[in-house]
Design a protein around this motif. Structure first.
Motif, PDB file in Angstrom:
ATOM      1  N   ALA A  23      48.106 -26.191  36.821  1.00 53.87           N
ATOM      2  CA  ALA A  23      48.866 -25.093  37.414  1.00 53.87           C
ATOM      3  C   ALA A  23      50.378 -25.335  37.440  1.00 53.87           C
ATOM      4  N   PRO A  24      50.867 -26.503  37.905  1.00 51.94           N
ATOM      5  CA  PRO A  24      52.325 -26.700  37.927  1.00 51.94           C
ATOM      6  C   PRO A  24      52.966 -26.640  36.543  1.00 51.94           C
ATOM      7  N   VAL A  54      58.814 -19.637  36.233  1.00 56.03           N
ATOM      8  CA  VAL A  54      59.803 -19.806  37.295  1.00 56.03           C
ATOM      9  C   VAL A  54      61.157 -20.250  36.755  1.00 56.03           C
ATOM     10  N   PHE A  95      50.501 -18.214  43.005  1.00 57.78           N
ATOM     11  CA  PHE A  95      50.725 -19.012  41.798  1.00 57.78           C
ATOM     12  C   PHE A  95      52.203 -19.158  41.455  1.00 57.78           C
ATOM     13  N   LEU A  96      52.986 -18.093  41.588  1.00 57.30           N
ATOM     14  CA  LEU A  96      54.393 -18.137  41.199  1.00 57.30           C
ATOM     15  C   LEU A  96      55.327 -18.486  42.355  1.00 57.30           C
ATOM     16  N   GLN A 135      53.213 -22.974  35.648  1.00 54.70           N
ATOM     17  CA  GLN A 135      54.248 -22.312  36.446  1.00 54.70           C
ATOM     18  C   GLN A 135      55.626 -22.442  35.813  1.00 54.70           C
ATOM     19  N   THR A 136      55.861 -23.564  35.133  1.00 52.78           N
ATOM     20  CA  THR A 136      57.169 -23.852  34.548  1.00 52.78           C
ATOM     21  C   THR A 136      57.675 -22.698  33.693  1.00 52.78           C
ATOM     22  N   LEU A 195      56.900 -21.163  44.560  1.00 54.89           N
ATOM     23  CA  LEU A 195      57.126 -22.591  44.703  1.00 54.89           C
ATOM     24  C   LEU A 195      57.613 -22.906  46.109  1.00 54.89           C
TER      25      LEU A 195
END
Length: 232
Positions: free
Chosen positions: A102-103, A110, A218-219, A106-107, A221
């Motif tokens: 997941a991280p 974001v 999810f988006l 996300q990159t 942070l």
């Protein structure tokens, strides 16, 4: 969108065959310029005999692909790749076997600069048909994530690997277990992580709406979140 470089995130538990897949890509004369970002903390590294120069952080493979060893954050190495004169056909990112994908995913949403030049094409999860069920059933301490479950849950495509080591009934048991976690991902059966490149590149398989439906945050942070690092 058409001009964005497709990115495939390759995930899977330790020993599932991620690096074997990468080594196949580095030895196939496919004619594509693919940058492969390798986690240097992986259990088995890219075969040094396949590359022309392993002294640099960024080096060229014998078939023209680029290999990167990530020592810092992912955003830094992606920006370095994008500054190169020759345009890439694709980027593939191999995560550590214990990583939640997941991280990494996300990159690409974001970070505005990366989002304007790259698109997440698919999360590709390799599954070891012989050993995956104990990993999926492992009970973690309260609050801890079962990485194997997360890798299957986030997958857009699943390479069901090492089928030569299981019976037909064992294979069906694994498929049933996968489907309990992820009903929509396409399952590609394989041995020794050998699959046609066209089966895993340019898939347009990542569905942000599906991910947001499963994980609305999810988006989002947290304030102390940092760009993904392979040192964890």
């Amino acid at each position: 969108m058409a001009d964005k470089i497709p990115v495939t995130v390759i995930t899977g538990f330790l020993g599932a065959g991620k690096t074997t897949l990468i080594n196949h890509i580095l030895t196939t004369n496919h004619g594509k310029k693919i940058a492969i970002i390798e986690n240097e903390y992986g259990e088995i590294g890219i075969d040094s005999g396949l590359v022309l120069d392993t002294k640099e952080e960024l080096y060229e493979a014998s078939n023209g692909c680029l290999c990167c060893t990530v020592r810092g954050d992912l955003i830094r190495i992606l920006n370095r790749l994008l500054k190169r004169k020759s345009k890439l056909d694709a980027i593939m990112i191999e995560t550590t076997g214990l990583a939640d994908p997941a991280p990494v995913a996300q990159t690409f949403f974001v970070d505005e600069d990366l989002n304007s030049q790259l698109r997440l094409d698919a999360i590709l999860t390799l599954v070891d048909a012989k050993h995956v069920i104990p990993h999926l059933d492992e009970e973690k301490p309260d609050g801890a994530v079962n990485e194997a479950v997360q890798q299957v849950a986030f997958a857009d495509k699943i390479l069901l690997n090492k089928l030569d080591l299981v019976s037909d009934s064992e294979k069906e048991e694994v498929i049933d277990r996968i489907r309990e976690i992820n009903r929509s991902a396409k399952i590609i059966e394989c041995r020794n992580a050998e699959v046609p490149l066209e089966a895993i590149l340019e898939q347009h398989a990542f569905d942000l709406d599906k991910i947001l439906a499963a994980d609305p945050s999810f988006l989002q942070l947290e304030e102390d979140d940092h760009p993904p690092s392979w040192a964890q």
